[in-house]
Motif scaffolding. Structure first.
Motif, mmCIF file in Angstrom:
data_model
loop_
_atom_site.group_PDB
_atom_site.id
_atom_site.type_symbol
_atom_site.label_atom_id
_atom_site.label_comp_id
_atom_site.label_asym_id
_atom_site.label_seq_id
_atom_site.Cartn_x
_atom_site.Cartn_y
_atom_site.Cartn_z
ATOM 1 N N ASP A 94 3.600 9.701 -3.493
ATOM 2 C CA ASP A 94 3.496 11.132 -3.178
ATOM 3 C C ASP A 94 4.343 11.499 -1.950
ATOM 4 O OD1 ASP A 94 2.083 12.127 -5.264
ATOM 5 O OD2 ASP A 94 0.145 12.203 -4.244
ATOM 6 N N GLY A 95 5.549 10.975 -1.907
ATOM 7 C CA GLY A 95 6.500 11.344 -0.866
ATOM 8 C C GLY A 95 6.360 10.604 0.432
ATOM 9 N N LEU A 96 5.405 9.672 0.512
ATOM 10 C CA LEU A 96 5.200 8.910 1.748
ATOM 11 C C LEU A 96 5.539 7.438 1.531
ATOM 12 C CD1 LEU A 96 1.795 10.448 2.886
ATOM 13 C CD2 LEU A 96 4.078 10.983 3.782
ATOM 14 N N ARG A 97 6.286 6.866 2.473
ATOM 15 C CA ARG A 97 6.645 5.450 2.381
ATOM 16 C C ARG A 97 5.384 4.592 2.407
ATOM 17 N NH1 ARG A 97 10.660 3.616 6.897
ATOM 18 N NH2 ARG A 97 8.782 3.936 8.161
ATOM 19 N N VAL A 98 5.397 3.523 1.611
ATOM 20 C CA VAL A 98 4.197 2.694 1.510
ATOM 21 C C VAL A 98 4.502 1.227 1.761
ATOM 22 C CG1 VAL A 98 2.926 4.195 -0.072
ATOM 23 C CG2 VAL A 98 4.494 2.480 -1.001
ATOM 24 N N ASP A 99 3.518 0.566 2.325
ATOM 25 C CA ASP A 99 3.428 -0.890 2.275
ATOM 26 C C ASP A 99 2.054 -1.192 1.682
ATOM 27 O OD1 ASP A 99 1.583 -0.466 4.309
ATOM 28 O OD2 ASP A 99 2.922 -1.208 5.890
ATOM 29 N N GLU A 100 1.679 -2.463 1.639
ATOM 30 C CA GLU A 100 0.433 -2.815 0.957
ATOM 31 C C GLU A 100 -0.779 -2.171 1.614
ATOM 32 O OE1 GLU A 100 -1.319 -6.771 -1.284
ATOM 33 O OE2 GLU A 100 -0.038 -7.016 0.473
ATOM 34 N N ALA A 101 -0.820 -2.178 2.941
ATOM 35 C CA ALA A 101 -1.978 -1.626 3.647
ATOM 36 C C ALA A 101 -2.065 -0.114 3.478
ATOM 37 C CB ALA A 101 -1.915 -2.001 5.126
ATOM 38 N N SER A 102 -0.937 0.586 3.624
ATOM 39 C CA SER A 102 -0.986 2.047 3.512
ATOM 40 C C SER A 102 -1.275 2.490 2.084
ATOM 41 C CB SER A 102 0.325 2.657 4.004
ATOM 42 O OG SER A 102 1.427 2.242 3.221
ATOM 43 N N LEU A 103 -0.805 1.704 1.095
ATOM 44 C CA LEU A 103 -1.107 2.043 -0.293
ATOM 45 C C LEU A 103 -2.607 1.988 -0.548
ATOM 46 C CD1 LEU A 103 -0.184 2.737 -3.153
ATOM 47 C CD2 LEU A 103 0.111 0.278 -3.567
ATOM 48 N N LYS A 104 -3.284 0.974 -0.024
ATOM 49 C CA LYS A 104 -4.735 0.886 -0.194
ATOM 50 C C LYS A 104 -5.429 2.081 0.451
ATOM 51 C CE LYS A 104 -5.172 -4.146 -0.562
ATOM 52 N NZ LYS A 104 -5.750 -5.378 0.048
ATOM 53 N N ARG A 105 -4.958 2.480 1.615
ATOM 54 C CA ARG A 105 -5.577 3.641 2.276
ATOM 55 C C ARG A 105 -5.366 4.910 1.463
ATOM 56 N NH1 ARG A 105 -3.281 1.137 6.965
ATOM 57 N NH2 ARG A 105 -1.537 2.633 6.935
ATOM 58 N N MET A 106 -4.178 5.066 0.902
ATOM 59 C CA MET A 106 -3.903 6.255 0.096
ATOM 60 C C MET A 106 -4.748 6.281 -1.179
ATOM 61 S SD MET A 106 0.238 6.542 0.401
ATOM 62 C CE MET A 106 1.056 6.700 1.985
ATOM 63 N N LEU A 107 -4.887 5.132 -1.833
ATOM 64 C CA LEU A 107 -5.697 5.078 -3.057
ATOM 65 C C LEU A 107 -7.161 5.372 -2.747
ATOM 66 C CD1 LEU A 107 -4.131 1.969 -4.857
ATOM 67 C CD2 LEU A 107 -3.975 4.362 -5.585
ATOM 68 N N ALA A 108 -7.638 4.945 -1.587
ATOM 69 C CA ALA A 108 -9.037 5.176 -1.225
ATOM 70 C C ALA A 108 -9.346 6.660 -1.082
ATOM 71 C CB ALA A 108 -9.374 4.432 0.064
ATOM 72 N N ARG A 109 -8.336 7.514 -0.889
ATOM 73 C CA ARG A 109 -8.542 8.945 -0.700
ATOM 74 C C ARG A 109 -8.395 9.730 -2.014
ATOM 75 N NH1 ARG A 109 -8.032 10.043 4.870
ATOM 76 N NH2 ARG A 109 -7.478 12.233 4.490
#
Length: 614
Positions: free
Chosen positions: A529-544
């Motif tokens: 969704d337009g934001l750069r991801v790594d493994e940790a940030s992807l998990k945070r994004m999915l949790a929302r």
């Protein structure tokens, strides 16, 4: 002492150049084939179902007859033919050995290890003859080196270079050799000496390791021979190569080769049995169990295996899967692992099977037959198409055991099947062996237990429906609870690998969100969704987010940027937990205690562990 009878087939092996990882080997044959003697290296090793082409590590080869050089003709990838000669034919070759594996050969200035199948030529037409094997020390730097093998050697205890014997190439190939500055320990089980030989740096508590292995070995002996505890060999050897990180084992008729991480070993003053140590004990238990089940009880298709090509059977789910079921169960029955730890490990096996969509595509019987091209040659799609005959085979064994115990009121179990297998097919190595027929499991189960389990075998081993784990575990007073791995967070349906600056899909699971959107293994995720991801940030994004939400995903496929819309999905409940059922009746609890061996049992006091190190 009578002099040994001369033999016409004589091997020699020397770790001539440890720095270059090279063994020198030779084979002398009196009276070679007058039409031209043929030799070959096996293409696979028993217990590991993959064509490995050991001949590819032959660096150079030559032949002589007296002082005359004999021409060699290469016939295929692993076979040579020497021109006809009279007298004694001497074949010499060099083998490159730098694969730290229980299946092949490895040599450096600190230790050496080899299986005969990866270093010795098999003489066609002469491979059933008795042979001698001269194992020589390195020409330099070998001070303090010892040899650990169960190859027969008249009057010798473990540890010496020199002359050994085998009754043929098959026996030679079934006795791996470990050499170097080894740490040694010994214990006895029912009068049979068991040795432990470790190579590599370690701080192991060898008396503790010996005492614990003794309990495992005795428990297994009592499983197959409840009255006598008789063992099928006159000595046994655990060869352990200690490394920083590593794990693996391969069974042989009176020994096993193991690789373990340094931190897996017990250390002086260690209390309890940490998870890493339980893993080592489980590995040793697995390979020791194979002394009966695989080395002596075999599928009919592997009763007399052909070393030159694949040997197919659909029964590896019985031979490897049942062994995987019993390996940790025997630790519990031996009193080394408590019920909670065992149930945690069993739950882990259930979780591993449930995580793989391949269980819905391939049966364990099909996985067994196709091990040569699928299980041992996995790629990014294997989780979608392959099921492990080890892990799911262990769960099939669990289901059969619990079903038998509950339906027979505790009078019969899978143990009875194993004992009947042993009585029926546990042939000595010098006899004309028979093995378990491909369709022999259900009839033998009925003979052993009095129960017709043909429909269960067909459904659980030859089908792809889910196993009735929850219902069967309830019969022994256990509750199976399944949860999603990330709680309520929605899922992309992928596994990921994080490296510096790159988040890569390693597997996109069949039918799940990423694959349906067009993402594949190897794609590098860039933005969510337009934001750069790594493994940790992807998990945070999915949790929302919630299942059903659409997200825009950017990824690189090779050097092309792609963008896809992914509809997130609810995660599958694949993570298992086993707990005691508080409502279980006394009958279920009694079945559970008998299954886990929690009744009072007396282990022999004849274990005499000792240790010495060099």
């Amino acid at each position: 002492m009578p002099k040994p009878v001369p033999v016409a087939v004589r091997y020699t092996i020397t770790p001539t150049d440890p720095e270059a990882h090279c063994f020198e080997a030779s084979l002398e044959i009196d009276g070679p084939d007058p039409q031209g003697q043929r030799f070959s290296m096996p293409v696979w090793i028993e217990g590991s179902y993959l064509v490995r082409e050991f001949a590819r590590q032959v660096v150079r080869i030559e032949a002589r007859c007296g002082t005359r050089v004999v021409a060699l003709r290469k016939l295929d990838t692993h076979t040579w033919e020497a021109e006809p000669c009279e007298g004694t034919l001497v074949l010499r070759w060099q083998v490159y050995a730098w694969d730290l594996s229980v299946r092949t050969a490895c040599l450096d200035p600190h230790f050496g290890f080899f299986n005969a199948s990866s270093v010795f030529m098999r003489p066609h037409g002469r491979d059933l003859e008795a042979c001698s094997v001269q194992i020589l020390p390195p020409p330099r730097g070998g001070d303090g080196w010892r040899v650990a093998t169960t190859l027969p050697r008249a009057g010798a205890r473990l540890g010496g270079f020199g002359s050994y014997r085998a009754q043929g190439y098959e026996e030679l190939a079934d006795h791996p050799v470990l050499m170097g500055r080894l740490s040694l320990a010994r214990f006895t089980v029912n009068g049979v000496p068991h040795d432990i030989a470790l190579s590599g740096r370690h701080d192991a508590d060898l008396p503790r390791l010996a005492a614990d292995l003794a309990r495992v070995c005795e428990a297994q002996a009592r499983l197959f021979e409840p009255r006598s505890g008789t063992l099928p060999f006159d000595r046994y050897l655990f060869q352990i190569m200690v490394v920083g990180e590593g794990y693996g084992g391969l069974e042989h008729r009176s020994s096993t080769a193991l690789i373990c991480a340094r931190h897996d070993l017990p250390y002086p003053g260690m209390s309890g049995s940490p998870e890493a140590y339980r893993g080592l004990l489980g590995l040793a238990s697995h390979e020791y169990f194979h002394s009966w089940h695989v080395r002596r009880i075999r599928p009919a298709a592997l009763a007399r295996p052909d070393p030159d090509r694949e040997n197919f059977t659909s029964l590896l789910w019985v031979f490897e899967g049942f062994t995987s079921y019993y390996d940790e169960l025997m630790l519990t029955r031996a009193g080394l692992v408590g019920m909670d730890d065992y149930l945690g490990s069993l739950a882990g096996t259930i979780s591993r099977v449930l995580r793989g969509p391949g269980r819905r595509v391939q049966s364990v019987a099909e996985s067994s037959f196709d091990a040569w091209i699928k299980y041992y040659r996995q790629d990014e799609n294997s989780p979608n198409s392959v099921v492990s005959y080890y892990a799911k085979g262990a769960l099939v064994a669990l289901c059969l055991d619990l079903d038998i115990r509950s339906r027979s009121g505790g009078r019969r179990s899978l143990d009875d099947f194993m004992r009947l297998l042993w009585r029926r097919f546990g042939r000595p190595f010098d006899a004309r062996r028979e093995g378990l027929p491909e369709d022999g499991v259900a009839p033998l189960l009925r003979e052993a237990t009095g129960l017709d389990l043909s429909r269960e075998v067909q459904a659980w081993a030859h089908g792809t429906d889910e196993l009735p784990l929850s219902a069967l575990l309830q019969r022994v007073g256990l509750c199976l609870i399944l949860k999603a791995p990330e709680g309520d967070s929605p899922s992309l349906g992928v596994t990921l690998a994080q490296s510096p600056g790159v988040l890569t899909i390693t597997t996109a699971y069949r039918g799940q969100a990423a694959m349906r959107a067009g993402l594949s293994a190897g794609d590098q995720l860039v933005a969510f969704d337009g934001l750069r991801v790594d493994e940790a940030s992807l998990k945070r994004m999915l949790a929302r987010r919630r299942a059903g939400d659409r997200v825009r995903v950017h990824a690189f496929r090779r050097d092309e940027l792609i963008a896809v819309d992914v509809r997130l999905q609810a995660p599958e409940p694949t993570e298992a937990t086993l707990t005691s059922d508080e409502q279980a009746d006394a009958g279920a609890i009694a079945l559970r205690r008998a299954w886990l061996g929690l009744r009072a049992h007396a282990l022999s006091t004849r274990h005499k562990p000792s240790a010495d190190s060099a």
